[in-house]
Structures are given as structure tokens and as C-alpha cells.
Design an enzyme around this catalytic site. Structure first.
Site, PDB file in Angstrom:
ATOM      1  N   CYS A  87       0.828  -1.200   0.000  1.00 19.60           N
ATOM      2  CA  CYS A  87       0.000   0.000   0.000  1.00 19.60           C
ATOM      3  C   CYS A  87       0.868   1.258   0.000  1.00 19.60           C
ATOM      4  CB  CYS A  87      -0.922  -0.005   1.219  1.00 19.60           C
ATOM      5  SG  CYS A  87      -1.823   1.532   1.417  1.00 19.60           S
ATOM      6  N   CYS A  90       0.470   3.464   3.367  1.00 15.90           N
ATOM      7  CA  CYS A  90       0.964   3.037   4.666  1.00 15.90           C
ATOM      8  C   CYS A  90       2.274   3.776   4.938  1.00 15.90           C
ATOM      9  CB  CYS A  90       1.183   1.519   4.668  1.00 15.90           C
ATOM     10  SG  CYS A  90      -0.328   0.567   4.959  1.00 15.90           S
ATOM     11  N   HIS A 135      -3.865   0.765   8.123  1.00 16.55           N
ATOM     12  CA  HIS A 135      -4.412   0.329   6.840  1.00 16.55           C
ATOM     13  C   HIS A 135      -5.820  -0.268   6.963  1.00 16.55           C
ATOM     14  CE1 HIS A 135      -3.877  -1.076   2.648  1.00 16.55           C
ATOM     15  NE2 HIS A 135      -4.547  -2.144   3.024  1.00 16.55           N
ATOM     16  N   ASN A 175     -14.010   8.543  -1.487  1.00 18.35           N
ATOM     17  CA  ASN A 175     -14.650   7.396  -2.127  1.00 18.35           C
ATOM     18  C   ASN A 175     -14.198   6.173  -1.367  1.00 18.35           C
ATOM     19  OD1 ASN A 175     -15.810   8.810  -4.327  1.00 18.35           O
ATOM     20  ND2 ASN A 175     -13.844   8.790  -5.384  1.00 18.35           N
ATOM     21  N   HIS A 186      -6.671   1.752   1.897  1.00 19.52           N
ATOM     22  CA  HIS A 186      -6.209   2.533   3.065  1.00 19.52           C
ATOM     23  C   HIS A 186      -7.149   3.728   3.302  1.00 19.52           C
ATOM     24  CE1 HIS A 186      -2.642   3.411   5.676  1.00 19.52           C
ATOM     25  NE2 HIS A 186      -3.367   4.495   5.830  1.00 19.52           N
ATOM     26  N   HIS A 188      -8.576   6.956   3.365  1.00 20.77           N
ATOM     27  CA  HIS A 188      -8.085   8.241   2.853  1.00 20.77           C
ATOM     28  C   HIS A 188      -9.189   8.946   2.091  1.00 20.77           C
ATOM     29  CE1 HIS A 188      -7.929   5.940  -0.880  1.00 20.77           C
ATOM     30  NE2 HIS A 188      -7.735   7.056  -1.547  1.00 20.77           N
ATOM     31  N   GLN A 190      -9.744  12.655  -0.628  1.00 17.48           N
ATOM     32  CA  GLN A 190      -9.015  13.449  -1.613  1.00 17.48           C
ATOM     33  C   GLN A 190      -9.541  14.877  -1.594  1.00 17.48           C
ATOM     34  OE1 GLN A 190      -8.202  11.476  -5.500  1.00 17.48           O
ATOM     35  NE2 GLN A 190      -9.711   9.992  -4.795  1.00 17.48           N
TER      36      GLN A 190
END
Ligand SMILES: [Zn+2]
Length: 364
Positions: A87, A90, A135, A175, A186, A188, A190
Site C-alpha cells: 500500500c 501506509c 491500513h 470514495n 487505506h 483516505h 481526496q
């Protein structure tokens, strides 16, 4: 209408906040650490050898729809559903350098290596915001302390990116789930700093402008008051209300609004910001309990644009899932994609009732 001075005053009331450290990645991109506590060493260098960051997106105008389209062909090469040990979000470990040089982190924001926007032809900028270095975690499991750090990161990025030359709109979103097309598991989100007003945002501001001309008041404030009196409220706090809108487009869709007329995250008082973040987490947790598995979802904030229309806007967080039943997804098919006409298979009143009930059950 909020001004720079309002933003500065609100920032001063919020205090110095957690540590914020800017570093540069190997290809020249900027990465910002936002820490829950100050005093952490964020000097670990990015040891990768990367070609210089040179996004090659372009923005094209569709004269028939009167809308902009971003063409970002280089994104075809982006990382797609990597194995857990690979990933890129990470933290770095000995022998394995990721996008984040530190061996552990709280919240980071950095320029996307495969951005939709950015570079000379397109303008704008795309950033990734990681909410945790774990993660396997999710937004709905973040602590209060972490929510505060995430809110500060979002606020910081909203203010800074709005000031970039040519940026007209800062869009904070997440998303989650491969069903939605998220290519990384992971936790997150945007941020897109658009060099234009996206079509749906522009349309809503047009509606708000017309409403203001006729009623001398805010369209969104009146919608919030009407929804609060209706039967689709999912949860509420002192300053915020979460509801399924009367004309919801998605099977499960929740909008969270401040009752107070506020344009964006930077204008919220610290206590309001904490209240919003906790309600947002609560709604995401309800989505996780709707089905036998955590729901894939799309979430975003509608905030004031950078330009002169800022006073028309009224902050909201919007969360929706394309899952309409266990194992069944709603697709944007011909009617939605071709005509812009949404068909929703779930009665919004029923969706609201299920989301209310999901607040009292343990996660499934
Ligand atoms: Zn990861």
C-alpha cells in the site's frame, strides 16, 4: 459574506492547533504532516528515486452541455488495488518506501502522484488526505482527537488551495470501496482544487442566487428548516441536522447542514467543527450497519467557492451509497448518465427510518 479577516479571526480562535510540518517528496511534491500532538520528528527523508512530478492533465470545454471535462490520460498507470504489503499510503518501513516517508503518522495531505488536475495545461491541484496510518481502519472508527486533526487538515487545505491562482472551487471528498471505484483500501480522502466551478455546484449557486433575489434569504437555510420539520431527519445536534433529502438521488443519501448560515469549514467555530465531525462519523457508522458488510460510499463537502459568490453558499456534508440492497448496486445507467435523470429505488422516508434504526444497533 465571509472575508479573509473572518477566516483569520476564526483561525485565531481555534488556536495554534496540532503540529503542521511541510516536507518535500523525492519528485518535488509537497507533503504536510498534521499531528494530533506537537513535537514529533517529521524529518525522515523520501529515499525513493522518482522522475520529477509533471502532471499532464488538460481541461476541455463541452460547448453543448456548457461543462468542463478533465482529460487525465496519465492516470491509466496509477496504482490499482495493491496487496496490503504494498500500500503506497501506509507509512514507510525499512526496505519499503511509500508515499509517506515517516515510520508512523497521524494525518497527512500531499499532492497526488497521479493527479486528475494540476500542471500547466489544466491548472488546479489534487491532494490525497490520509486519516490514519492504520491500513485496516476506517473513518467511522477515528477518535475524537483524530477527527479534530482531520478537520484542521481539511480547513487548512481549503483555505490554502482556495488562494492558489486560478483555483475556483475546493472539493473535499472520500470514495470508499472497490464498488465505488476506489483503487486503494487505506482510509483516505481526496481534495480537488478545480480551476472552474463544477457543474452541479454552479447549478446550486444559480438556484441560490435566484432564491435570494426573490426571497432575500438563503435557499439552503429554508431547505434545512423544511427538512427539520419533515420525517426524514436521521440525527441532529445543537447546531447541525442530518437528513435524507426529499428528492434523494441515491438509495441511501444523507445531507448534514449547519443550521447557522455558514459557507465553509474555515468559518466554523472550534466547538461547531467538533460537532460536525462527530455527526459525520456517526452517519458513516450508520452506513456501515445498513447491510451485512460495510457499505461502499461517496462523501463530500459542499463549500463556498473561492470567487465572489461565496456568500450564496451554505456548507453541507453529503454522504451516499450506491448499494440499494445486500449484494445489489445502483448504476448510473442510460437515464442517469444520458439524461441526467435519476431514478431512486428506495423511498427516502424508508431510507431515513432505516438509518435512524442503524444508530441504535451495534455494527454488523
Ligand atoms: Zn495502507
Amino acid at each position: 459574506m465571509p472575508t479573509e479577516t473572518d477566516h483569520a479571526a476564526a483561525a485565531a480562535r481555534r488556536g495554534p492547533g496540532p503540529a503542521r510540518t511541510a516536507v518535500q517528496l523525492a519528485d518535488g511534491r509537497e507533503l504536510l504532516y498534521f499531528d494530533d500532538v506537537p513535537g514529533l520528528d517529521r524529518s525522515a527523508p523520501d529515499q525513493r528515486v522518482l522522475p520529477p512530478h509533471a502532471p499532464r492533465s488538460e481541461v476541455r470545454y463541452d460547448p453543448v452541455q456548457g461543462e468542463w471535462v478533465v482529460v487525465a490520460a496519465h492516470r491509466q498507470d496509477r496504482t490499482h488495488l495493491p496487496a496490503p504489503g504494498e500500500c503506497p499510503l501506509c507509512p514507510s518501513a525499512p526496505g519499503r518506501q511509500t508515499e509517506i516517508p515517516a515510520s508512523g503518522y497521524h494525518v497527512v495531505a500531499f499532492e497526488n502522484r497521479f493527479p486528475t488536475l494540476g500542471g500547466p495545461p489544466a491548472g488546479g491541484r489534487c491532494e490525497v488526505v490520509c486519516f490514519t496510518d492504520d491500513h485496516e481502519s476506517s473513518f467511522s472508527r477515528l477518535t475524537d482527537r483524530r477527527l479534530e486533526t482531520v478537520a484542521r487538515a481539511w480547513t487548512d487545505r481549503t483555505v490554502e488551495l482556495s488562494r492558489l491562482p486560478g483555483v475556483e472551487y475546493v472539493f473535499v471528498f472520500e470514495n470508499r470501496g472497490p464498488e465505488i471505484g476506489a483503487t486503494l483500501q487505506h482510509p483516505h480522502g481526496q481534495i480537488y482544487a478545480f480551476p472552474y466551478l463544477p457543474a452541479r455546484v454552479a447549478r446550486a449557486l444559480d438556484m441560490a442566487r435566484a432564491y435570494r433575489a426573490e426571497h432575500r434569504s438563503c435557499l439552503f437555510c429554508s431547505v434545512v428548516a423544511a427538512e427539520e420539520a419533515a420525517e426524514r431527519v436521521v440525527a441532529r445536534t445543537d447546531g447541525f441536522v442530518a437528513f435524507v433529502p426529499e428528492a434523494a438521488r441515491w438509495p441511501y443519501e444523507v445531507h448534514i447542514y449547519p443550521r447557522r448560515h455558514v459557507g465553509g469549514l474555515p468559518e466554523l467555530e472550534p466547538a461547531e467543527q467538533a460537532e460536525l465531525m462527530s455527526l459525520y462519523r456517526d452517519v458513516l457508522a450508520r452506513f456501515d450497519r445498513l447491510f451485512d458488510a460495510p457499505a461502499p460510499y461517496m462523501a463530500h463537502f459542499q463549500q463556498a467557492p473561492a470567487g465572489p459568490d461565496a456568500g450564496l453558499a451554505h456548507l453541507s456534508a453529503r454522504i451516499f451509497t450506491s448499494r440499494r440492497a445486500p449484494g445489489k448496486l445502483k448504476y448510473l445507467a442510460a437515464s442517469e448518465s444520458g439524461a441526467g435523470a435519476f431514478i431512486n429505488d428506495v423511498l427516502p422516508e424508508q431510507a431515513a427510518r432505516r438509518l435512524r434504526e442503524a444508530g441504535t444497533r451495534p455494527p454488523g
